[in-house]
Design an enzyme around this catalytic site. Structure first.
Site, PDB file in Angstrom:
ATOM      1  N   ALA A 178     -13.580   2.519  16.981  1.00  0.00           N
ATOM      2  CA  ALA A 178     -14.029   1.294  17.657  1.00  0.00           C
ATOM      3  C   ALA A 178     -13.693   1.425  19.132  1.00  0.00           C
ATOM      4  O   ALA A 178     -12.874   2.253  19.527  1.00  0.00           O
ATOM      5  CB  ALA A 178     -13.331   0.064  17.068  1.00  0.00           C
ATOM      6  N   CYS A 179     -14.326   0.615  19.955  1.00  0.00           N
ATOM      7  CA  CYS A 179     -14.094   0.697  21.392  1.00  0.00           C
ATOM      8  C   CYS A 179     -12.635   0.364  21.700  1.00  0.00           C
ATOM      9  O   CYS A 179     -11.990  -0.414  20.998  1.00  0.00           O
ATOM     10  CB  CYS A 179     -15.060  -0.198  22.152  1.00  0.00           C
ATOM     11  SG  CYS A 179     -14.459  -1.862  22.480  1.00  0.00           S
ATOM     12  N   LEU A 180     -12.116   0.954  22.760  1.00  0.00           N
ATOM     13  CA  LEU A 180     -10.691   0.844  23.071  1.00  0.00           C
ATOM     14  C   LEU A 180     -10.271  -0.561  23.506  1.00  0.00           C
ATOM     15  O   LEU A 180      -9.077  -0.873  23.482  1.00  0.00           O
ATOM     16  CB  LEU A 180     -10.326   1.868  24.150  1.00  0.00           C
ATOM     17  CG  LEU A 180     -10.389   3.332  23.696  1.00  0.00           C
ATOM     18  CD1 LEU A 180     -10.183   4.262  24.885  1.00  0.00           C
ATOM     19  CD2 LEU A 180      -9.369   3.622  22.607  1.00  0.00           C
ATOM     20  N   THR A 182     -10.589  -3.106  21.835  1.00  0.00           N
ATOM     21  CA  THR A 182     -10.073  -3.771  20.643  1.00  0.00           C
ATOM     22  C   THR A 182      -8.583  -3.521  20.438  1.00  0.00           C
ATOM     23  O   THR A 182      -7.977  -4.094  19.537  1.00  0.00           O
ATOM     24  CB  THR A 182     -10.828  -3.306  19.381  1.00  0.00           C
ATOM     25  OG1 THR A 182     -10.601  -1.899  19.190  1.00  0.00           O
ATOM     26  CG2 THR A 182     -12.311  -3.571  19.508  1.00  0.00           C
TER      27      THR A 182
END
Length: 269
Positions: A178-180, A182
């Site tokens: 997931a994108c950082l 998050t």
């Protein structure tokens, strides 16, 4: 016919229908877009059309995914078009609608690239599991008329992995990503340095052979580590190695979440 085979064939038919015209794929290097990339290449070759593979390179993109995307395209004779974006311009303070703002910026830019290449169809890897979670970015996908064949056909993450296995692709074993952004609580000011710190800490833990890894970061310098629940006993055995790895990334206080890994844990509060 097995359920996996029937689902695979349904997706194959759908992608062949899409590939009757030139199309573009928003490719991240993750499991969902890797499956689509492989199958769209086959569908476009069958239909005699073009596939444009686009990757939005940002500070939020985990480096392992970027490396995987490049490696996959190189090994499958696909040209990867990398588009650099500064998403922090629109989500610097990590608002609750971050995912919407981010996705909208990405897909508007990808739409622009598509227009420059005369391509009207843009595809993404949203799957059916994504529809059950807090995903404000899905509104941007809808607004910009991005096609999501996996979600449309009810493909779960497990279905995607099963089809990748069917195709003999190593991405089937790739951990969740997931994108950082998050990794940080909503309202936290995001910087390239903070994002890189979280990514570096996670890579170091994966080097210790943990599978799903999240290093959630809190001010001023606290790490809350999420690992698969069945790996928690081994984490305690490797306590010193974990502490050293996380501190080397730039965090000073190291904690282990006893609930274990779970996607979207920052949304719980």
């Amino acid at each position: 016919m097995s359920t996996v085979q029937s689902k695979y064939e349904a997706l194959q038919r759908r992608l062949e229908e899409i590939a009757k015209k030139d199309c573009a794929l928003a490719f991240s290097g993750g499991t969902d877009s890797t499956l689509l990339c492989c199958m769209l290449k086959q569908a476009a070759a069958k239909q005699g059309t073009e596939l444009l593979v686009l990757l939005a390179k940002t500070a939020l993109h985990p480096l392992p995914d970027l490396r995987d995307a490049r490696e996959f395209c190189a090994s499958h004779d696909l040209k990867l078009h990398e588009i650099e974006l500064n998403e922090l311009e629109v989500i610097e303070h990590n608002p609750k609608n971050r995912c919407y703002l981010c996705k909208r910026q990405i897909f508007m830019r990808l739409r622009q690239i598509c227009k420059e290449h005369g391509v009207s169809q843009l595809i993404d890897g949203t799957n059916a599991d994504d529809l059950k979670c807090y995903r404000p970015g899905l509104q941007a996908v809808k607004e910009l008329h991005v096609l999501s064949p996996l979600a449309d056909l009810g493909f779960t993450k497990a279905d995607v992995r099963a089809c990748l296995t069917l195709l003999g692709l190593k991405a089937a074993e790739k951990p969740s990503s997931a994108c950082l952004a998050t990794r940080f609580p909503y309202g936290t000011r995001l910087t390239p340095e903070k994002l890189a710190m979280a990514g570096k800490a996670e890579e170091a833990l994966r080097a210790l052979h943990f599978y799903n890894v999240r290093v959630r970061c809190y001010e001023p310098s606290l790490a809350r580590i999420e690992l698969n629940a069945d790996e928690l006993p081994r984490a305690l055995e490797l306590k010193q190695e974990i502490i050293q790895a996380v501190k080397a990334a730039g965090l000073h206080y190291v904690t282990l979440d006893l609930e274990g890994f779970r996607s979207g844990s920052m949304d719980e509060i």
